[in-house]
Design an enzyme around this catalytic site. Structure first.
Site, PDB file in Angstrom:
ATOM      1  N   SER A 132       0.877  -1.160   0.000  1.00 17.91           N
ATOM      2  CA  SER A 132       0.000   0.000   0.000  1.00 17.91           C
ATOM      3  C   SER A 132       0.921   1.218   0.000  1.00 17.91           C
ATOM      4  O   SER A 132       1.510   1.561   1.030  1.00 17.91           O
ATOM      5  CB  SER A 132      -0.895   0.000   1.238  1.00 17.91           C
ATOM      6  OG  SER A 132      -1.579   1.232   1.329  1.00 17.91           O
ATOM      7  N   THR A 133       1.077   1.842  -1.171  1.00 21.66           N
ATOM      8  CA  THR A 133       2.022   2.954  -1.286  1.00 21.66           C
ATOM      9  C   THR A 133       1.579   4.173  -0.491  1.00 21.66           C
ATOM     10  O   THR A 133       2.412   4.937  -0.012  1.00 21.66           O
ATOM     11  CB  THR A 133       2.238   3.350  -2.758  1.00 21.66           C
ATOM     12  OG1 THR A 133       0.983   3.671  -3.341  1.00 21.66           O
ATOM     13  CG2 THR A 133       2.904   2.246  -3.538  1.00 21.66           C
ATOM     14  N   CYS A 134       0.283   4.373  -0.343  1.00 25.41           N
ATOM     15  CA  CYS A 134      -0.212   5.542   0.408  1.00 25.41           C
ATOM     16  C   CYS A 134       0.115   5.433   1.890  1.00 25.41           C
ATOM     17  O   CYS A 134       0.411   6.430   2.541  1.00 25.41           O
ATOM     18  CB  CYS A 134      -1.720   5.688   0.231  1.00 25.41           C
ATOM     19  SG  CYS A 134      -2.213   6.021  -1.449  1.00 25.41           S
ATOM     20  N   ARG A 135       0.021   4.218   2.419  1.00 22.94           N
ATOM     21  CA  ARG A 135       0.230   4.027   3.857  1.00 22.94           C
ATOM     22  C   ARG A 135       1.585   3.412   4.181  1.00 22.94           C
ATOM     23  O   ARG A 135       1.881   3.143   5.342  1.00 22.94           O
ATOM     24  CB  ARG A 135      -0.891   3.169   4.426  1.00 22.94           C
ATOM     25  CG  ARG A 135      -2.246   3.846   4.276  1.00 22.94           C
ATOM     26  CD  ARG A 135      -3.364   3.042   4.867  1.00 22.94           C
ATOM     27  NE  ARG A 135      -3.422   1.718   4.225  1.00 22.94           N
ATOM     28  CZ  ARG A 135      -4.197   0.729   4.631  1.00 22.94           C
ATOM     29  NH1 ARG A 135      -4.967   0.898   5.665  1.00 22.94           N
ATOM     30  NH2 ARG A 135      -4.202  -0.427   4.004  1.00 22.94           N
TER      31      ARG A 135
END
Length: 142
Positions: A132-135
């Site tokens: 999960s690149t956002c998190r």
């Protein structure tokens, strides 16, 4: 000939790009006023704007937060053993996979933290690695 070469070099490197550079500089100073960036050396400003490209990979390992894993778990030990054996370019590709970029902010790896989480799937052998690149979470099956 020397005078001709000097004039030609001056034209190519200075006069021919003077107007576009002035336009660029005017726009740059709007977004980043000179009083704010003149305190930096060029290398520091480049790190700040573009991010760092050289890393202490052991510091990256030290900063990881584990979710449903312990640092002593065999899966984690295996992951870091393989990771540290990778060439530099592959390690940067891992950063792209994890965060979407092969660079880290100018602050370096000290404040950079990511998570390694167990996705708790029924059959880990049929599950692939995902992130999960956002998190900044790496889902690593056991």
């Amino acid at each position: 000939r020397k005078e001709y070469v000097d004039l030609y070099v001056n034209y190519v490197f200075n006069k021919s790009v003077q107007k576009p550079f002035e336009d660029f500089m005017q726009g740059f100073l709007r977004g980043c006023p000179a009083r704010n960036w003149k305190m930096f050396f060029p290398e520091e400003l480049q790190d700040l704007l573009q991010g760092r490209t050289m890393f202490d990979w052991h510091l990256l390992e030290k900063n990881v937060i584990y979710i449903q894993y312990e640092k002593s778990d065999q899966t984690i030990k295996n992951f870091w053993t393989v990771f540290h054996e990778l060439p530099e370019e592959k390690k940067k590709m891992f950063l792209v996979f994890l965060s979407g970029s092969d660079r880290i902010s100018g602050y370096g790896l000290e404040p950079f933290r990511f998570h390694i989480s167990d996705p708790q799937v029924e059959n880990p052998d049929e599950s692939s690695l995902r992130a999960s690149t956002c998190r900044l979470i790496l889902f690593l099956p056991r």
